[in-house]
Design a protein around this motif. Structure first.
Motif, PDB file in Angstrom:
ATOM      1  N   TYR A 167      -7.733  -4.506  14.652  1.00  0.00           N
ATOM      2  CA  TYR A 167      -7.040  -5.519  13.844  1.00  0.00           C
ATOM      3  C   TYR A 167      -7.144  -5.174  12.367  1.00  0.00           C
ATOM      4  N   LEU A 168      -8.315  -4.670  11.945  1.00  0.00           N
ATOM      5  CA  LEU A 168      -8.479  -4.281  10.548  1.00  0.00           C
ATOM      6  C   LEU A 168      -7.574  -3.121  10.191  1.00  0.00           C
ATOM      7  N   ARG A 169      -7.451  -2.111  11.122  1.00  0.00           N
ATOM      8  CA  ARG A 169      -6.573  -0.970  10.862  1.00  0.00           C
ATOM      9  C   ARG A 169      -5.118  -1.424  10.796  1.00  0.00           C
ATOM     10  N   ALA A 170      -4.747  -2.340  11.694  1.00  0.00           N
ATOM     11  CA  ALA A 170      -3.365  -2.822  11.675  1.00  0.00           C
ATOM     12  C   ALA A 170      -3.055  -3.562  10.376  1.00  0.00           C
ATOM     13  N   GLU A 171      -4.028  -4.280   9.852  1.00  0.00           N
ATOM     14  CA  GLU A 171      -3.798  -5.044   8.614  1.00  0.00           C
ATOM     15  C   GLU A 171      -3.580  -4.104   7.431  1.00  0.00           C
ATOM     16  N   VAL A 172      -4.401  -3.049   7.325  1.00  0.00           N
ATOM     17  CA  VAL A 172      -4.219  -2.139   6.195  1.00  0.00           C
ATOM     18  C   VAL A 172      -2.953  -1.314   6.386  1.00  0.00           C
ATOM     19  N   ALA A 173      -2.602  -0.994   7.650  1.00  0.00           N
ATOM     20  CA  ALA A 173      -1.349  -0.265   7.883  1.00  0.00           C
ATOM     21  C   ALA A 173      -0.164  -1.118   7.482  1.00  0.00           C
ATOM     22  N   SER A 174      -0.235  -2.437   7.806  1.00  0.00           N
ATOM     23  CA  SER A 174       0.840  -3.355   7.410  1.00  0.00           C
ATOM     24  C   SER A 174       0.954  -3.441   5.897  1.00  0.00           C
ATOM     25  N   ASP A 175      -0.164  -3.521   5.218  1.00  0.00           N
ATOM     26  CA  ASP A 175      -0.143  -3.584   3.745  1.00  0.00           C
ATOM     27  C   ASP A 175       0.433  -2.309   3.158  1.00  0.00           C
ATOM     28  N   THR A 176       0.164  -1.182   3.838  1.00  0.00           N
ATOM     29  CA  THR A 176       0.724   0.082   3.347  1.00  0.00           C
ATOM     30  C   THR A 176       2.234   0.085   3.485  1.00  0.00           C
ATOM     31  N   LEU A 177       2.748  -0.428   4.596  1.00  0.00           N
ATOM     32  CA  LEU A 177       4.193  -0.507   4.757  1.00  0.00           C
ATOM     33  C   LEU A 177       4.824  -1.424   3.708  1.00  0.00           C
ATOM     34  N   VAL A 178       4.161  -2.554   3.402  1.00  0.00           N
ATOM     35  CA  VAL A 178       4.677  -3.474   2.378  1.00  0.00           C
ATOM     36  C   VAL A 178       4.704  -2.788   1.022  1.00  0.00           C
ATOM     37  N   ALA A 179       3.651  -1.994   0.726  1.00  0.00           N
ATOM     38  CA  ALA A 179       3.633  -1.257  -0.534  1.00  0.00           C
ATOM     39  C   ALA A 179       4.772  -0.247  -0.604  1.00  0.00           C
ATOM     40  N   LEU A 180       5.056   0.416   0.535  1.00  0.00           N
ATOM     41  CA  LEU A 180       6.165   1.372   0.559  1.00  0.00           C
ATOM     42  C   LEU A 180       7.503   0.686   0.378  1.00  0.00           C
ATOM     43  N   SER A 181       7.606  -0.576   0.819  1.00  0.00           N
ATOM     44  CA  SER A 181       8.908  -1.248   0.793  1.00  0.00           C
ATOM     45  C   SER A 181       9.406  -1.505  -0.620  1.00  0.00           C
ATOM     46  N   ARG A 182       8.554  -1.473  -1.587  1.00  0.00           N
ATOM     47  CA  ARG A 182       8.993  -1.745  -2.952  1.00  0.00           C
ATOM     48  C   ARG A 182       9.969  -0.681  -3.439  1.00  0.00           C
ATOM     49  N   ASN A 183       9.826   0.542  -2.975  1.00  0.00           N
ATOM     50  CA  ASN A 183      10.734   1.599  -3.387  1.00  0.00           C
ATOM     51  C   ASN A 183      11.479   2.241  -2.215  1.00  0.00           C
ATOM     52  N   HIS A 184      11.064   1.927  -0.977  1.00  0.00           N
ATOM     53  CA  HIS A 184      11.694   2.519   0.209  1.00  0.00           C
ATOM     54  C   HIS A 184      11.888   1.424   1.252  1.00  0.00           C
ATOM     55  N   PHE A 185      12.594   0.364   0.829  1.00  0.00           N
ATOM     56  CA  PHE A 185      12.740  -0.810   1.692  1.00  0.00           C
ATOM     57  C   PHE A 185      13.544  -0.485   2.963  1.00  0.00           C
ATOM     58  N   SER A 186      14.561   0.278   2.828  1.00  0.00           N
ATOM     59  CA  SER A 186      15.444   0.545   3.983  1.00  0.00           C
ATOM     60  C   SER A 186      14.688   1.226   5.105  1.00  0.00           C
ATOM     61  N   MET A 187      13.840   2.226   4.734  1.00  0.00           N
ATOM     62  CA  MET A 187      13.097   2.930   5.784  1.00  0.00           C
ATOM     63  C   MET A 187      12.144   1.994   6.492  1.00  0.00           C
ATOM     64  N   VAL A 188      11.438   1.195   5.728  1.00  0.00           N
ATOM     65  CA  VAL A 188      10.457   0.300   6.342  1.00  0.00           C
ATOM     66  C   VAL A 188      11.168  -0.737   7.188  1.00  0.00           C
ATOM     67  N   MET A 189      12.250  -1.320   6.635  1.00  0.00           N
ATOM     68  CA  MET A 189      12.950  -2.366   7.363  1.00  0.00           C
ATOM     69  C   MET A 189      13.585  -1.821   8.635  1.00  0.00           C
ATOM     70  N   TYR A 190      14.063  -0.638   8.597  1.00  0.00           N
ATOM     71  CA  TYR A 190      14.642  -0.023   9.786  1.00  0.00           C
ATOM     72  C   TYR A 190      13.587   0.116  10.883  1.00  0.00           C
ATOM     73  N   GLU A 191      12.396   0.524  10.460  1.00  0.00           N
ATOM     74  CA  GLU A 191      11.308   0.667  11.419  1.00  0.00           C
ATOM     75  C   GLU A 191      10.947  -0.670  12.046  1.00  0.00           C
ATOM     76  N   MET A 192      10.905  -1.747  11.202  1.00  0.00           N
ATOM     77  CA  MET A 192      10.518  -3.064  11.725  1.00  0.00           C
ATOM     78  C   MET A 192      11.589  -3.622  12.651  1.00  0.00           C
ATOM     79  N   GLN A 193      12.843  -3.510  12.253  1.00  0.00           N
ATOM     80  CA  GLN A 193      13.913  -4.022  13.094  1.00  0.00           C
ATOM     81  C   GLN A 193      14.002  -3.246  14.419  1.00  0.00           C
TER      82      GLN A 193
END
Length: 1672
Positions: A136-162
């Protein structure tokens, strides 16, 4: 570690096999990152005891990686991603890697797409694999990393989530969480995906069974709704397709319905809480929709049902409040069928105690109140019907809760409640008004307060005020009769009372009217209650009620002509009550201010005559109380203010029995207070002042007799209170008080043999002496307080007579004696305070004095057992201040008796403390009596007289006499300090005189005399410090105390050293005047006692001068005068030497003042003055300073006189005879060391002496008689003491010091000294001396030139003239130019030219002209100033010297200028120059011709035409003045004519001028005239004709040579004239003019006129006969 890392790198995980191959390591970056990660892992795993080391190393390793990423982001990112792909990596390591990756992403921004894709894939996979807590701790930091990436690479992250969000497929938990984070951090980017996201999540709801997943979805929905709200508020900022609020609501409502109907019924409280929190933002989007709002109302019962569960009630209430408030705002109320359920559930929450697990009970009640407010605005009638049904129950909690809700509804402000709703609410409240339970009563009272504050005052006027007054009475009664032990009911009743008081305060502040019953109840409460602690709010309420009643009836009162008035039962009783209670104004929560405000409000009702005065006085009393607290106020000051207020009030009721009625009320309250108490003490004072204003004397007598009868004289407090009351009553009822006392004496004096009686009260057994003592003090108190006019009538009889009678008719025990003396003191004080006492004589003074003297004499001379002796002396001290004053003999007798009475006493032993105290008091009384007896003289003058009487004993040759005198002096000084202190400061200089008298005694041969003299000095210093507020610190006192001890030493030199130390301590306290008087006194006493005292005197003088010399600037002259007066008679060489050194010390620090003082002495011929000046000359540096000062004295005469700002300035600026100064300068120059040439002073001395010579006026032979000379001698001064001679002699001595034989020879050869000595040749001598100084004294040029410029700027004319004379020579030399002083010199010379004095103007012009000699290169720079200045001099009206000097200067200046430099001034100079050609002054003509010649030399091209015209105009005067009677002028004119010949442009004229060599002036002029005429005849016959006419005007010139020349020139012109112009001549007129010259006194003129006549006749014969024309 490196090997394992390599092995692991060789075995990449299978999970990432589908990814692109990793970027190869670049330069070992991967290995470096791996090593740093190992350090972070080890430090995280290892526990450090201090907790500092590991975190520091971990942060350092992380910072190194981040810094590496800043330079190589892709390489570091690839290395970190590669580390993530290593299999079996620990959770801690992954967390560290993700944390570093987040820092790098935030730091770098956009990254390479390949790295981003790899990282997204890895992090997505990581967060979807949740195994345990670490997962759960690894998933939380991985999620935060994706959110950090979304500030400049939103499309890639959003595509992965969708990609991982599929309909009807339950997504992973962190997919939902990450989507919520993405929506929150990227609002506008996420909006295009919001619809599909919500739709997809809705398909998952039925698949969610786990509580954790439900919480996640609820939290995500809360975030999604908040994001939508933000998006809708900022819709204009969106660049994506717009999605309307209605579309969002339609997509949300199915989820809302599912949440409420399914998930809200879950048994898990966390799920319920998540659903409730999610509902609030969902409702914010649903409720604005009209269609959906009705559907939301359908699910309200489901929300209400949750109150029965274990969910926090606050969150449910908040949702309900949101729904209800929207229903009110949109005017779509909830269905009526749901009302009872809503009422019931919400009402229960308020009335029933909440479960223990509920944490927000208070907040929940507040939210419920808002719900009921909303319901009251929609369904007021239904709500009040529900409330009424609830009030019918008998349960206290339900009633209190219902009343609480009604209060909230009544207090709702926005929007204002309907009046019908308020009426219904009041009806509900009235239904429970008979409930006596405390909580219900408090709730009803609070509702009334709220109604009053909300503006519904009229609804409570009847029943409400009655209820409040009933509760006030009931609670007060219960509290007054409460149990001794503390009980719960008592506490509740106290709370009811407090709420009642608050309600009364609120109601009375807002209700615009009042019932009589309510008003009377409050007034009676104030008058009768014993609970004075609660009077403050009652008074405030009464004030509010009265003010509002006045405000309501104000218009009616003005129309009826009445005043502001309310009914009061007994106004005097109310005033008496409030006055007494106000004596302690800070009790009962500050009742003083409240009572004062009540009095002010009721002023018209209590006493209309006082109203205006109270309006002014009461605010001042209130202000005093507001400015203080119970810790800072002063009881006596406050009581005085109250008494003053009472007195002013009673003055307004004169002529009525108002004050008597008030006195009765005050008298009735005396027994209501204990003894002693502040209130009772004030009562006695107030009663006395009140009865003093009563009109009916018989009724006042009854009250006073009643007071006398019921007083217990055995109690000191009551006895003193009655005495004070009688004294105060005597202010206006003297006769009444005396009658009462007389009546009282007669009634109790039934028998002289039996004074031990029970009188009227058997519980007060009075003793005879006690009553007599009280009566004596009463009589004296009456005298002390009664009016001064009545005192004059009654002070002798009966007051003093009664006192004497009671004393003489008693046993005269100690107590009676003390009462008698106290009475005497009070009577004497009263007599002292009489007005117009100049004609009043205290007749009983002699009798009282005799009794007191008898008392003193009756005291045993060898023992002291009572304070009678002390009190008797105190009474005598007071008697000494009233008339008739004691005579000098009586004073002496009383002092003798008193001193013998005390001094004859043997000092008691130290073990007997009581007798020692009496002895010390007797000494104090003796000192006070001595001051009182000498009060007619005990001022600074009287003190001086006493000290003068002691002086002969202080200076006595007998040691014991000196000892007694010094000790007595000490006692007198102490008495003086205690009697006068700082009130009457010592006379100017008296302090120094007193110290100067006693100071030599510090070196006395007797030890006790030395110590006593030190005590006297200490006393004097204390007195002076107190009067001058000077610093007298502890260290000085300690030093003086040490000196006192050291004075006990028998060694003489030690004694002198200690005396010097005392002087050092004392000198700090001395003013300058005191220092002067001290030195004067010390000088006077030199030689009076002996050498030891004389040495002490000069020791003190030296000590004071050494330490205070800098402060004595204003007093130097006086000190110097004192020393110089006594110096001739001082014989001991040691003492004389010290005095001369003192003079030199003064001169070192105050040179100017000492100079003035010495110069105002007789001429330096007397031995002691010459001794001083010779001592100055011995010190060469100091002699230089004195010479500077002497020069300053002379130079001050040439500067503006300054205004004196101090006494030192007066001496410094005092007029001093310059002869005295130059005599002193001569002496110093002569006596100073010959080896010193005084070169630094040479220019100043030369300049100063020259200025002095220049200022001397009058004949040489006159020798002024000095004022200082007349003080010593009569007649004239010796012949050698002459200002010119002494000054010239001083200059000769000065130049001799230069040791220049050539200069000395030149000065004598050219007669400079003789020229300077004569007033007529002084300027010539000054210029010559300046020229010689320039040539021979090179080192003095600059300083002399500076002094010269200063003198030129002086306002003294003689100084300016002398300085300008020197400047004439300096301008001839390049000195000023070289020293950069030319500009100021030129400016000052320009000013000099503009002055009125002719000599100054001439010298200034000469100096300006000499500039062409000294600084020719600077002439062009200053040409404008020079030309304008000189031109102004030419235009001046007056003598000839100034224009001559101006033209001379112009001639020199033009020689250094070119044609273009002259400019426009050329024309003016030329015209002005021509105007002087025919002037009568030879000097003017001479300078004019020279200047015209100089102008001719300057002309080149631009001015040639103009000057040619000028030459034509000036040609006739030039030709004529070539034969000027002044040879120099004729020669100058001839040279000027020569310069002008070239402007005619005729070669013949030039040749004739060349051929003039060897010819005389007349021949040259004749040749020139003939040649010019012949030329003009041929070329310009008209000009020649004009010349003839102009020439004929000169035949009337005042100069015979010019008349003759004009005749000759006219003949030459006529010979050369053509026939045409001869016809124009008026021969008759010409003949008449020439024939008049035949009568001229000069034969040459007659001869020339005759020759011209012959020529005229010849020309007339040649002319043809034509009519006459032309001009004559």
């Amino acid at each position: 570690m490196a090997e394992s890392a390599t092995d692991s790198n060789e075995r990449p995980s299978e999970e990432t096999e589908g990814l692109d191959p990793l970027q190869p390591d670049d330069g070992g970056t991967f290995q470096q990152v791996t090593n740093l990660l190992d350090i972070m892992d080890s430090e995280s795993a290892t526990a450090d005891a201090s907790g500092v080391g590991p975190s520091l190393r971990k942060a350092l390793a992380s910072a190194i990686i981040a810094e590496k990423a800043a330079s190589q982001p892709c390489v570091v990112m690839s290395s970190l991603i590669r580390c993530l792909q290593v299999p079996q990596i620990s959770t801690r390591r992954k967390v560290n890697i993700y944390s570093i990756l987040q820092e790098v992403i935030q730091q770098e921004g956009e990254l390479e797409e390949r790295c981003v894709q790899r990282l997204v894939a890895i992090a997505s996979k990581e967060m979807r694999e949740i195994l345990e807590m670490e997962g759960y701790l690894r998933a939380e930091v991985a999620s935060d990393t994706l959110v950090a990436l979304s500030r400049n690479h939103f499309s890639m992250v959003m595509y992965e989530m969708q990609h991982h969000l599929r309909p009807l497929d339950l997504a992973d938990e962190f997919v939902i969480i990450t989507l919520a984070k993405l929506a929150n951090g990227n609002v506008f980017e996420f909006m295009p995906y919001m619809g599909i996201t919500l739709a997809t999540i809705f398909t998952m709801l039925r698949l969610v069974n786990e509580a954790k997943m439900r919480q996640v979805i609820c939290s995500a929905m809360e975030t999604f709704c908040e994001t939508v709200q933000f998006y809708l508020k900022h819709l204009e900022d969106s660049v994506y397709p717009v999605m309307t609020e209605e579309q969002f609501a339609v997509k949300l409502f199915p989820m809302y319905r599912y949440f409420v109907t399914v998930w809200l019924r879950s048994h898990n409280p966390e799920v319920k809480l998540g659903v409730i929190k999610a509902l609030k933002p969902m409702l914010s989007l649903l409720l604005p929709n009209d269609d959906l709002r009705e559907q939301v109302y359908d699910y309200v019962p489901l929300l209400l049902a949750e109150y029965q569960g274990n969910l926090e009630a606050l969150f449910i209430t908040q949702v309900l409040r949101q729904i209800l408030e929207v229903s009110v705002a949109t005017r779509t109320p909830v269905p009526q069928m749901q009302l009872h359920t809503i009422f019931t559930e919400l009402h229960i929450q308020v009335c029933v105690r909440a479960p223990a697990q509920q944490q927000y009970v208070g907040q929940n009640v507040g939210e419920i109140e808002h719900c009921f407010i909303a319901l009251a605005r929609s369904y007021p009638k239904e709500l009040m019907k529900f409330f009424l049904s609830q009030m019918e129950t008998s349960k206290e909690a339900i009633r209190v809760g219902t009343l609480t809700l009604i209060r909230a509804v009544v207090g709702a402000n926005e929007p204002r409640m309907n009046i019908r709703t308020i009426c219904l609410a009041i009806r509900v409240v009235k239904s429970s008004i008979s409930d006596t339970r405390p909580k219900v009563r408090m709730a009803i009272l609070r509702i009334m307060s709220q109604l009053a504050m909300s503006g519904f005052q009229d609804r409570i006027k009847g029943w409400g005020l009655k209820f409040v007054s009933m509760q006030l009475t009931l609670s007060t009664y219960k509290l007054t009769n409460r149990r001794d032990s503390l009980h719960q009911r008592d506490l509740e009743e106290k709370m009811v009372h407090k709420v009642t008081m608050d309600t009364v305060k609120i109601i009375t502040s807002v209700v615009s009217g009042m019932t009589h019953e309510f008003w009377v109840r409050l007034l009676c409460y104030v008058m009768e209650t014993d609970n004075v602690e609660v009077l403050t709010p009652i008074c405030i309420s009464l004030t509010n009620l009265a003010e509002r009643q006045f405000h309501t009836a104000d218009a009616e009162s003005r129309a009826a002509g009445g005043s502001r008035h309310v009914d009061l039962p007994v106004p005097q009783r109310l005033l008496a009550r409030l006055l007494v209670l106000m004596s302690s104004p800070y009790e009962g929560e500050g009742r003083g201010i409240a009572m004062l405000n009540l009095l002010r409000t009721l002023s018209h009702s209590i006493a209309p005559s006082m109203a205006d005065m109270w309006e002014l006085e009461i605010p001042l009393l209130v202000k005093y109380l507001e400015e203080h607290t119970k810790f800072t106020w002063n009881q006596k000051t406050w009581e005085d203010k109250l008494i003053q207020f009472l007195r002013h009030s009673l003055k307004k009721t004169r002529g009525s029995n108002w004050s008597l009625r008030l006195g009765k009320e005050l008298n009735n309250q005396i027994e209501s207070f204990d003894s002693p108490s502040l209130e009772k003490s004030f009562l006695y004072r107030a009663l006395g002042f009140t009865l003093a204003t009563g009109l009916e004397a018989n009724k006042v007598e009854l009250l006073l007799l009643e007071l006398l009868y019921k007083t217990d004289y055995g109690k000191d407090f009551d006895r003193e209170g009655v005495i004070l009351c009688f004294g105060l009553c005597a202010r206006g009822q003297v006769k009444t008080v005396l009658n009462v006392l007389h009546d009282f004496e007669e009634r109790i004096q039934e028998s002289e043999q039996s004074w031990q009686i029970g009188a009227w009260r058997k519980d007060h057994p009075w003793r005879r002496e006690t009553v007599k003592s009280a009566l004596m003090v009463m009589y004296s108190c009456v005298a002390l307080h009664c009016h001064w006019q009545m005192l004059r009538t009654h002070v002798d009889t009966p007051i003093t007579s009664k006192i004497i009678h009671h004393y003489t008719s008693s046993s005269q025990d100690v107590g009676l004696k003390m009462a008698f003396m106290k009475s005497v003191v009070q009577v004497t004080k009263a007599v002292e305070n009489l007005k117009d006492t100049e004609d009043f004589q205290f007749a009983q003074k002699t009798t009282l004095t005799a009794i007191l003297v008898a008392i003193i004499k009756a005291e045993p001379p060898d023992s002291l057992a009572s304070p009678v002796r002390t009190m008797a002396m105190d009474a005598l001290w007071h008697l000494s201040k009233v008339k008739p004053f004691y005579s000098t003999e009586e004073n002496s007798e009383l002092m003798d008796i008193s001193m013998h009475s005390v001094i004859s006493l043997l000092p008691p032993g130290e073990d007997n403390e009581s007798i020692m105290a009496l002895y010390e008091n007797a000494l104090r009384a003796l000192e006070q009596l001595m001051g009182g007896l000498m009060c007619r003289q005990l001022d600074p003058w009287g003190l001086q007289e006493v000290v003068q009487l002691l002086e002969k004993w202080i200076l006595s040759e007998k040691e014991w006499e000196r000892e007694k005198a010094v000790h007595l002096h000490l006692r007198l000084m102490q008495a003086y300090v205690q009697s006068i202190g700082v009130c009457i400061p010592l006379k100017l200089g008296q302090f120094g005189t007193l110290v100067g008298l006693i100071a030599p005694s510090t070196c006395d041969s007797h030890e006790r005399t030395r110590v006593a003299s030190a005590d006297v000095l200490s006393c004097l210093l204390d007195l002076h410090a107190s009067q001058t507020c000077s610093s007298w610190d502890d260290s000085a006192e300690q030093e003086l105390a040490r000196c006192k001890e050291d004075l006990r030493d028998a060694v003489v030199e030690t004694v002198f050293s200690v005396s010097s130390r005392i002087a050092e301590v004392a000198c700090k306290q001395f003013t300058c005047d005191d220092v002067v008087s001290l030195i004067q006194k010390l000088c006077e006493n030199i030689g009076a006692v002996g050498l030891q005292h004389d040495r002490a005197s000069v020791t003190w003088i030296d000590a004071f001068l050494q330490r205070r010399v800098k402060d004595l600037e204003d007093k130097v002259a006086e000190i110097l005068g004192a020393i110089l007066v006594h110096l001739p008679v001082v014989e001991p060489p040691e003492v004389r030497r010290h005095l001369v050194e003192g003079v030199l010390l003064l001169a070192h620090h105050h040179r100017e003042t000492v100079l003035t003082s010495l110069l105002r002495q007789p001429l330096p011929l007397q031995s002691h003055l010459k001794e001083v000046w010779l001592a100055v000359a011995e010190n060469v540096p100091f002699a230089r300073l004195m010479l500077h000062g002497l020069m300053g004295r002379l130079q001050s005469r040439f500067t503006p006189r300054a205004t004196a700002t101090s006494k030192a300035d007066v001496w410094r600026l005092a007029a001093v005879d310059p002869l005295m100064i130059v005599c002193t300068i001569q002496l110093l120059i002569e006596k100073v060391d010959k080896d010193d040439a005084l070169l630094d002073l040479f220019p100043d001395l030369v300049y100063t002496l020259l200025m002095q010579l220049g200022s001397i006026q009058g004949p040489e032979a006159v020798s002024p008689v000095l004022k200082t000379w007349r003080l010593v001698h009569t007649g004239a001064l010796p012949g050698d003491i002459n200002p010119q001679r002494v000054t010239v002699k001083s200059m000769q001595l000065l130049f001799e010091r230069l040791s220049s034989e050539q200069l000395a020879h030149t000065l004598e050869e050219q007669g400079v000294w003789a020229l300077l000595g004569s007033s007529s040749t002084f300027l010539q001598g000054a210029g010559l001396l300046a020229r010689l100084c320039i040539q021979n004294a090179e080192g003095s040029w600059q300083r002399l030139s500076e002094l010269m410029l200063r003198g030129m700027a002086s306002e003294v004319l003689s100084c300016r003239i002398s300085s300008t004379a020197i400047c004439v020579e300096f301008m001839r030399d390049p000195i000023l130019y070289q020293e950069k002083l030319l500009k100021p010199a030129v400016l000052l010379l320009e000013q000099g030219v503009g002055q009125r004095d002719e000599a100054l103007r001439v010298l200034s012009l000469r100096a300006l002209g000499n500039m062409a000699l000294g600084a020719p290169r600077k002439v062009r720079q200053y040409r404008k100033l020079l030309l304008e200045t000189c031109l102004c001099a030419l235009r001046g009206v007056g003598g000839t010297r100034v224009p001559c000097a101006g033209m001379e200067a112009l001639a020199k200046i033009l020689a250094e200028l070119r044609e273009g430099d002259v400019g426009s001034s050329f024309d003016a100079i030329s015209e002005q120059c021509r105007s002087f050609f025919d002037d009568e002054s030879e000097l003017l003509r001479l300078q004019a011709f020279r200047l015209f010649g100089a102008l001719a030399k300057v002309v080149r091209v631009s001015k040639k035409h103009f000057f040619k015209e000028e030459v034509r105009r000036a040609w006739v005067p030039l030709l004529l003045h070539c034969q000027d009677p002044c040879p120099d002028a004729a020669q100058a004119c001839l040279e000027a004519t020569c310069q002008c010949v070239r402007f005619w442009g005729c070669k013949a004229l030039a040749d004739s001028w060349v051929r003039r060599d060897g010819c005389g002036a007349d021949e040259t002029a004749a040749v020139l005239q003939t040649t010019l005429c012949s030329v003009l005849t041929q070329k310009k016959p008209a000009v020649l004709y004009g010349f003839l006419l102009e020439t004929m005007t000169y035949i009337k010139s005042n100069l015979s040579r010019i008349r003759m020349a004009s005749c000759n020139l006219a003949g030459i012109i006529m010979k050369q004239m053509s026939e045409h112009y001869l016809k124009k001549l008026d021969f008759a007129a010409l003949r008449d003019s020439l024939q008049e010259l035949q009568l001229d006194s000069d034969p040459g003129v007659r001869r020339a006129a005759l020759d011209t006549l012959q020529i005229l006749d010849t020309c007339s014969q040649q002319r043809p006969s034509t009519p006459l024309e032309g001009v004559s």
